[in-house]
Write an enzyme that holds these catalytic residues in place. Structure first.
Site, PDB file in Angstrom:
ATOM      1  N   ARG A 114       0.830  -1.214   0.000  1.00 37.92           N
ATOM      2  CA  ARG A 114       0.000   0.000   0.000  1.00 37.92           C
ATOM      3  C   ARG A 114       0.860   1.258   0.000  1.00 37.92           C
ATOM      4  NH1 ARG A 114      -2.625  -4.528   1.778  1.00 37.92           N
ATOM      5  NH2 ARG A 114      -4.903  -4.440   1.859  1.00 37.92           N
ATOM      6  N   ARG A 151      -5.003 -24.467   0.377  1.00 35.51           N
ATOM      7  CA  ARG A 151      -4.301 -24.624   1.666  1.00 35.51           C
ATOM      8  C   ARG A 151      -4.910 -25.723   2.531  1.00 35.51           C
ATOM      9  NH1 ARG A 151      -2.567 -18.281   2.880  1.00 35.51           N
ATOM     10  NH2 ARG A 151      -0.708 -18.440   1.575  1.00 35.51           N
ATOM     11  N   ASP A 195      -4.580 -15.340   7.117  1.00 33.46           N
ATOM     12  CA  ASP A 195      -3.222 -15.744   6.751  1.00 33.46           C
ATOM     13  C   ASP A 195      -2.552 -16.608   7.816  1.00 33.46           C
ATOM     14  OD1 ASP A 195      -3.429 -14.461   4.358  1.00 33.46           O
ATOM     15  OD2 ASP A 195      -2.463 -12.620   5.045  1.00 33.46           O
ATOM     16  N   SER A 252     -12.889  -9.382   1.923  1.00 34.23           N
ATOM     17  CA  SER A 252     -11.543  -9.404   1.335  1.00 34.23           C
ATOM     18  C   SER A 252     -10.967  -7.999   1.328  1.00 34.23           C
ATOM     19  CB  SER A 252     -11.609  -9.931  -0.105  1.00 34.23           C
ATOM     20  OG  SER A 252     -10.450  -9.538  -0.818  1.00 34.23           O
TER      21      SER A 252
HETATM   22  C1  S3P Z   1      -4.279  -9.207   1.982  1.00 36.70           C
HETATM   23  C2  S3P Z   1      -5.575  -9.652   2.132  1.00 36.70           C
HETATM   24  C3  S3P Z   1      -5.912 -11.071   2.310  1.00 36.70           C
HETATM   25  C4  S3P Z   1      -4.685 -11.874   2.709  1.00 36.70           C
HETATM   26  C5  S3P Z   1      -3.496 -11.560   1.864  1.00 36.70           C
HETATM   27  C6  S3P Z   1      -3.123 -10.108   2.004  1.00 36.70           C
HETATM   28  C7  S3P Z   1      -4.053  -7.767   1.805  1.00 36.70           C
HETATM   29  O1  S3P Z   1      -6.410 -11.589   1.080  1.00 36.70           O
HETATM   30  O2  S3P Z   1      -4.976 -13.245   2.658  1.00 36.70           O
HETATM   31  O3  S3P Z   1      -2.395 -12.353   2.236  1.00 36.70           O
HETATM   32  O4  S3P Z   1      -2.875  -7.338   1.839  1.00 36.70           O
HETATM   33  O5  S3P Z   1      -5.030  -7.042   1.629  1.00 36.70           O
HETATM   34  P1  S3P Z   1      -7.966 -11.519   0.685  1.00 36.70           P
HETATM   35  O6  S3P Z   1      -8.300 -10.096   0.418  1.00 36.70           O
HETATM   36  O7  S3P Z   1      -8.095 -12.378  -0.543  1.00 36.70           O
HETATM   37  O8  S3P Z   1      -8.701 -12.084   1.869  1.00 36.70           O
END
Ligand code: S3P
Length: 434
Positions: free
Chosen positions: A24, A342, A311, A163
């Site tokens: 980000r 997973r 995660d 998400s």
């Molecule tokens: C993330 C969001 C999650 C996570 C990924 C990193 C992020 O994914 O599993 O490792 O940096 O916004 P999802 O948005 O698919 O849940």
């Protein structure tokens, strides 16, 4: 990679910069005006993928001794790339950059490695199309994505699956929209995009589970320090819980409340984790963690908890054999569309090591060892299926086995934590490799 069991872990750990926050900061630095300096940028390969994509879009990035210098081009300064952008293994890169690309007055193709090209993209394609971007996909749901951006409309969108990547893609596209864009989610996912947007000067409001972004802010360059990665820390914490007589101190770990449910869960099943020196830095909470080995009860993870510790689920599942009642995970279908399936990869690896595993369509149950404080896994040859978190989870489980475990292509850990195995070695007193 051969993991020999036994010993303990002790000492002080400085973690690599948080992977989510690094992506980000890099993206927003590129869109800001002026040169940003980012300290403790993640060493994760995924975050290098984001930098390479930004370079292809004409952003100059200098890797200095102690920081990354990113010369922002402003919201409208990105240049078309002659070649396709390659997000490699990184879901955050492809999904979040797609939001930015949706706002550009040119066409870009973005793709990734074999694993990424199998992962679902409709979840970002649909809202970005609703905003007005033209996007073609492979097979309706997969990368490569060809994104023809420009002239976006604001939307009020409720995400069908919780998400943070989807939420972030929409908020980033919202920077280019014709009004206020809102994203609503049923479970509050990590809010690093919202916090970072605010740090760079965007007009964003965050109410419970709803984020609203005003378009066309003037983003200003910043100097920011990335907190240590809590998701990486969890593998070290788990090592301390598996190996008797362990004691670790983890410094400068990111403690954003949308990420710390894993600590609440571990403490609730008996882990000894103490949090100290908590402070706010650049809009994110950071602190130190002290961990000691303790007997774990085990427990169940389901419902909202799944998105809140998505995660960390591989590591928590692999702790199952080191708990009294085992670890059970439900409502986690999302785990099947991560860097690997997973659920299947964990079931296969842990079974090979002698764990008692029951697989469900949306989770798994990894049996415990009633009456014993340590698991009695045996060594095995295991395959993490190219998935960094599976490689590290099996690596930690192997520490408490009765003989050696061989992890195939364990180098894939570099996707999020290149220093993982060397750090583990150092903390176990084998100083040669770090
Ligand atoms: C993330 C969001 C999650 C996570 C990924 C990193 C992020 O994914 O599993 O490792 O940096 O916004 P999802 O948005 O698919 O849940």
């Amino acid at each position: 990679m051969v993991i020999s069991p036994g010993g303990s872990v002790s000492g002080v750990v400085e973690l690599p910069g948080d992977k989510s926050i690094s992506h980000r900061y890099a993206i927003l630095s590129a869109l800001a005006e002026g040169t940003s300096e980012i300290f403790n940028y993640a060493s994760a390969a995924d975050c290098r993928s984001t930098l390479e994509c930004l370079r292809r879009l004409g952003v100059q990035i200098e890797v200095a001794k102690d920081c990354l210098r990113i010369a922002g081009v402003g919201l409208d300064g990105l240049k078309p790339s002659r070649r396709a952008l390659d997000a490699e293994n990184s879901g955050s890169t492809i999904r979040m950059l797609s939001g930015v690309l949706a706002g550009q007055p040119f066409t870009t193709t973005i793709t990734g490695d074999r694993s990424l090209c199998k992962r679902p993209m409709r979840r970002i394609v649909e809202p970005l199309r609703q905003m007005g971007a033209e996007i073609s996909t492979h097979d309706g749901d997969r990368a490569p994505l060809e994104i023809r951006g420009g002239n976006l409309h604001a939307i009020d969108y409720t995400t069908p699956v919780p998400s943070a990547q989807v939420k972030s893609a929409i908020l980033l596209a919202g920077l280019y929209a014709d009004g206020i864009t809102s994203v609503r989610e049923s479970v509050a996912t990590r809010d690093h995009t919202e916090l970072a947007l605010r740090e760079f000067g965007a007009d964003i409001s965050i109410e419970k589970n709803v984020a609203r972004i005003h378009p066309r802010p003037k983003l200003a360059a910043r100097q920011l320090t990335v907190p240590g990665d809590l998701s990486a820390a969890v593998f070290m914490i788990a090592a301390a819980l598996v190996l008797p007589d362990s004691a670790l101190m983890l410094h400068n770990v990111g403690l954003n409340p949308t990420r710390t449910k894993v600590l609440d869960f571990l403490i609730s099943i008996g882990a000894s984790i103490n949090i100290a020196s908590v402070q706010m830095r650049d809009g994110e909470l950071v602190g130190d963690l002290a961990v000691r080995d303790t007997a774990l009860k085990g427990g169940t993870i389901a419902g909202a908890q799944v998105a809140e510790m998505i995660d960390e689920l591989p590591m928590l599942a692999a702790l199952g054999p080191y708990t009294e009642q085992g670890i059970e995970i439900h409502d986690a279908k999302e785990l099947r569309v991560k860097e690997s399936d997973r659920i299947a990869a964990l079931a296969e690896g842990l079974r090979a090591m002698g764990a008692n595993v029951e697989e469900f369509p949306d989770g798994l149950r990894v049996g415990g060892r009633p009456g014993a404080t340590a698991g009695k896994l045996h060594g095995a040859k295991v395959d993490p299926h190219g998935d960094h978190r599976i490689a590290m989870a099996l690596g930690v489980a192997a520490l408490g086995a009765v003989d050696d475990t061989t992890i195939r292509d364990a180098d894939c850990a570099a996707v999020s934590f290149p220093e993982f195995f060397a750090t583990l070695d150092r903390l176990r007193g084998n100083s040669t490799s770090s």
